[in-house]
Design a protein around this motif. Structure first.
Motif, mmCIF file in Angstrom:
data_model
loop_
_atom_site.group_PDB
_atom_site.id
_atom_site.type_symbol
_atom_site.label_atom_id
_atom_site.label_comp_id
_atom_site.label_asym_id
_atom_site.label_seq_id
_atom_site.Cartn_x
_atom_site.Cartn_y
_atom_site.Cartn_z
ATOM 1 N N VAL A 122 7.096 3.116 -7.485
ATOM 2 C CA VAL A 122 7.854 4.271 -7.012
ATOM 3 C C VAL A 122 8.618 4.922 -8.156
ATOM 4 N N LYS A 123 9.145 6.119 -7.911
ATOM 5 C CA LYS A 123 10.036 6.773 -8.858
ATOM 6 C C LYS A 123 11.417 6.133 -8.782
ATOM 7 N N ALA A 124 12.088 6.072 -9.923
ATOM 8 C CA ALA A 124 13.406 5.431 -9.972
ATOM 9 C C ALA A 124 14.396 6.123 -9.052
ATOM 10 N N VAL A 125 14.259 7.431 -8.906
ATOM 11 C CA VAL A 125 15.192 8.189 -8.059
ATOM 12 C C VAL A 125 14.521 8.654 -6.775
ATOM 13 N N GLY A 126 13.362 8.089 -6.449
ATOM 14 C CA GLY A 126 12.642 8.510 -5.259
ATOM 15 C C GLY A 126 13.345 8.117 -3.978
ATOM 16 N N LYS A 127 13.288 8.977 -2.962
ATOM 17 C CA LYS A 127 13.927 8.716 -1.677
ATOM 18 C C LYS A 127 12.915 8.425 -0.562
ATOM 19 N N LYS A 128 11.665 8.838 -0.762
ATOM 20 C CA LYS A 128 10.653 8.693 0.281
ATOM 21 C C LYS A 128 10.030 7.303 0.276
ATOM 22 N N HIS A 129 9.782 6.766 -0.902
ATOM 23 C CA HIS A 129 9.133 5.460 -1.039
ATOM 24 C C HIS A 129 10.030 4.510 -1.821
ATOM 25 N N PRO A 130 10.066 3.232 -1.421
ATOM 26 C CA PRO A 130 9.407 2.644 -0.255
ATOM 27 C C PRO A 130 10.087 3.082 1.031
ATOM 28 N N GLY A 131 9.349 2.988 2.131
ATOM 29 C CA GLY A 131 9.895 3.383 3.416
ATOM 30 C C GLY A 131 11.008 2.446 3.866
ATOM 31 N N ALA A 132 11.894 2.959 4.708
ATOM 32 C CA ALA A 132 13.045 2.177 5.163
ATOM 33 C C ALA A 132 12.616 0.927 5.922
ATOM 34 N N ASN A 133 11.604 1.044 6.775
ATOM 35 C CA ASN A 133 11.169 -0.111 7.565
ATOM 36 C C ASN A 133 10.500 -1.171 6.694
ATOM 37 N N VAL A 134 9.665 -0.715 5.755
ATOM 38 C CA VAL A 134 9.009 -1.650 4.840
ATOM 39 C C VAL A 134 10.046 -2.383 4.001
ATOM 40 N N PRO A 159 0.806 -1.226 0.000
ATOM 41 C CA PRO A 159 0.000 0.000 0.000
ATOM 42 C C PRO A 159 0.832 1.266 0.000
ATOM 43 N N HIS A 160 0.302 2.271 -0.685
ATOM 44 C CA HIS A 160 0.871 3.619 -0.728
ATOM 45 C C HIS A 160 2.360 3.585 -1.078
ATOM 46 N N HIS A 161 2.691 2.844 -2.164
ATOM 47 C CA HIS A 161 4.054 2.832 -2.708
ATOM 48 C C HIS A 161 5.072 2.323 -1.681
ATOM 49 N N GLY A 162 4.608 1.503 -0.743
ATOM 50 C CA GLY A 162 5.505 0.970 0.272
ATOM 51 C C GLY A 162 5.778 1.916 1.421
ATOM 52 N N SER A 163 4.879 2.860 1.677
ATOM 53 C CA SER A 163 5.078 3.828 2.747
ATOM 54 C C SER A 163 5.127 3.156 4.119
ATOM 55 N N ASP A 164 6.017 3.645 4.970
ATOM 56 C CA ASP A 164 6.081 3.162 6.348
ATOM 57 C C ASP A 164 4.842 3.543 7.158
ATOM 58 N N HIS A 165 4.058 4.499 6.679
ATOM 59 C CA HIS A 165 2.862 4.930 7.409
ATOM 60 C C HIS A 165 1.646 4.055 7.110
ATOM 61 N N ASN A 166 1.741 3.184 6.104
ATOM 62 C CA ASN A 166 0.572 2.422 5.680
ATOM 63 C C ASN A 166 0.673 0.924 5.959
ATOM 64 N N SER A 167 1.885 0.392 6.131
ATOM 65 C CA SER A 167 2.025 -1.027 6.449
ATOM 66 C C SER A 167 3.408 -1.278 7.030
ATOM 67 N N ASN A 168 3.593 -2.506 7.495
ATOM 68 C CA ASN A 168 4.910 -2.913 8.003
ATOM 69 C C ASN A 168 5.084 -4.408 7.749
ATOM 70 N N GLY A 169 6.011 -5.019 8.451
ATOM 71 C CA GLY A 169 6.288 -6.426 8.231
ATOM 72 C C GLY A 169 5.121 -7.347 8.522
ATOM 73 N N ALA A 170 4.174 -6.909 9.369
ATOM 74 C CA ALA A 170 3.032 -7.760 9.695
ATOM 75 C C ALA A 170 2.192 -8.066 8.460
ATOM 76 N N LEU A 171 2.006 -7.079 7.599
ATOM 77 C CA LEU A 171 1.278 -7.319 6.350
ATOM 78 C C LEU A 171 2.041 -8.299 5.469
#
Length: 406
Positions: free
Chosen positions: A368-380, A343-355
């Motif tokens: 995601v964007k090829a040069v994007g830094k925000k998504h996916p989130g580091a934890n995801v 969900p949400h391009h792998g955002s840390d605010h929308n899911s985590n390892g439990a999903l």
């Protein structure tokens, strides 16, 4: 014999997923999940090329929610293809205002989004769709939308069934040709089963959206009405009427957008809560052989039985209660899910390892964007490890799954 092909297309930060099912003795069935990207001009060029090479009708168009990066290509798609059925989340008045405020805060409030909010049914029907189906979040406090049950319909040799049966919503004052004897606007429950089949072969779609809860947003409508000088005038189906137009008008100036951003922060909500998830999985009646494989740039996976592809849009699946409700919907399918779009391009605010653990056999994708830094989130990304595939605007990053049974 049945062949199914799914693809997550390389369009960068956005969403464009297609699926098609073939059998030896009937027309194909094609579906799309979301149709947009942040880089709208580049996406439209990609979409036009896709349309030039894919002339078959779109039997089902699923729109997870109305964020710009998920809907920017709708006009191009519907001008270039026959779109039969459309499925979107049912948004109550609070949720639509949240949607408009959030897009205004991003500077992304455009005419298309306003039209969608004002009257989603008319938006799609006026562009040639035969039917619009809303998915409401089942749960306590939901609106009484009523209406008679409608029987299954048949189209192009396929039988379409929804269980529980859909209910009618108030139809527009006009009707496109050919829909006089059937419902053009319907609503179904989250967790319904929608099947398109012929004989013992077909495809099952299972939509989910979070329950509708108004408690945290009770003051928002009054605040917006006071700010823009308009009131909610509903029409018996999703849409805000005069209020949506007034919000859009207020958002034309920088000062107006600042006002709306302040309200959004004050009442704190997210349009992502309404986002649809949709599972697609083949239906096969005792096949002699069954085989699937997933392919992408960095890996190849294969096996037998019927595989599932599970799209989540921008769903909020981080909180344990939200994830548990989502799990209840898909429980019997989770082991067979072979591709899960995070969900949400792998955002840390929308899911985590439990999903990710719920779909233990799945390749995990993040659009995601090829040069994007925000998504996916580091934890995801850390939880996903080598199961994660970043689908960007680079052609080689697409993910495809194939299934054959005969």
């Amino acid at each position: 014999m049945i062949n199914v092909r799914w693809e997550q297309h390389p369009v960068g930060h956005g969403g464009f997923h297609t699926g098609v099912m073939f059998t030896f003795d009937s027309p194909s069935i094609q579906w799309i999940f979301d149709c947009g990207a942040k880089r709208t001009a580049k996406f439209d060029a990609y979409l036009r090329d896709w349309l030039d090479n894919n002339t078959r009708p779109v039997d089902w168009l699923f729109i997870s929610h109305f964020d710009t990066d998920h809907v920017s290509g709708l006009d191009t798609l519907m001008a270039g293809a026959v779109v039969d059925n459309v499925m979107v989340p049912y948004l109550n008045e609070h949720e639509i205002v949240l949607q408009l405020l959030e897009e205004a805060g991003r500077g992304a409030l455009d005419r298309k989004l306003v039209e969608l909010a004002v009257d989603p049914a008319v938006y799609f029907l006026s562009r040639g769709a035969r039917r619009v189906t809303f998915v409401r979040g089942s749960g306590p406090g939901r609106e009484d939308i009523g209406g008679p049950e409608t029987p299954p319909d048949k189209g192009r040799g396929w039988k379409t069934r929804c269980n529980p049966a859909p209910r009618d919503l108030k139809a527009p004052r006009w009707s496109p040709a050919g829909v006089a004897d059937e419902s053009a606007v319907q609503v179904i429950e989250s967790d319904s089963d929608l099947t398109v089949s012929r004989g013992g072969a077909g495809i099952r779609f299972k939509p989910y959206r979070a329950p509708i809860t108004d408690a945290s947003n009770d003051g928002l409508i009054d605040a917006v009405e006071a700010l823009v000088g308009a009131s909610v005038k509903t029409q018996g189906r999703p849409g805000l009427g005069d209020l949506a137009y007034a919000v859009a008008n207020h958002a034309r100036t920088p000062a107006g957008r600042a006002d709306l951003r302040h309200l959004f922060k004050t009442h704190l909500g997210s349009s992502n809560r309404a986002s649809l998830s949709v599972l697609s999985v083949p239906i096969v009646d005792e096949p002699m052989t069954a085989h699937w494989h997933v392919e992408h740039a960095s890996d190849f996976d294969a096996g037998g039985a019927e595989p599932g592809w599970l799209n989540t849009g921008d769903a909020e699946l981080f909180a344990s209660a939200d994830l548990a409700d989502w799990e209840d919907c898909y429980a019997i399918f989770l082991d067979s899910v072979r591709v899960l779009a995070l969900p949400h391009h792998g955002s840390d605010h929308n899911s985590n390892g439990a999903l990710q653990q719920l779909c233990a056999n799945a390749t995990l994708t993040a659009q995601v964007k090829a040069v994007g830094k925000k998504h996916p989130g580091a934890n995801v990304a850390m939880s996903a490890g080598d199961r994660l595939v970043r689908v960007t605007e680079q052609a080689a990053t697409s993910v495809r799954m194939y299934f054959y049974a005969g």
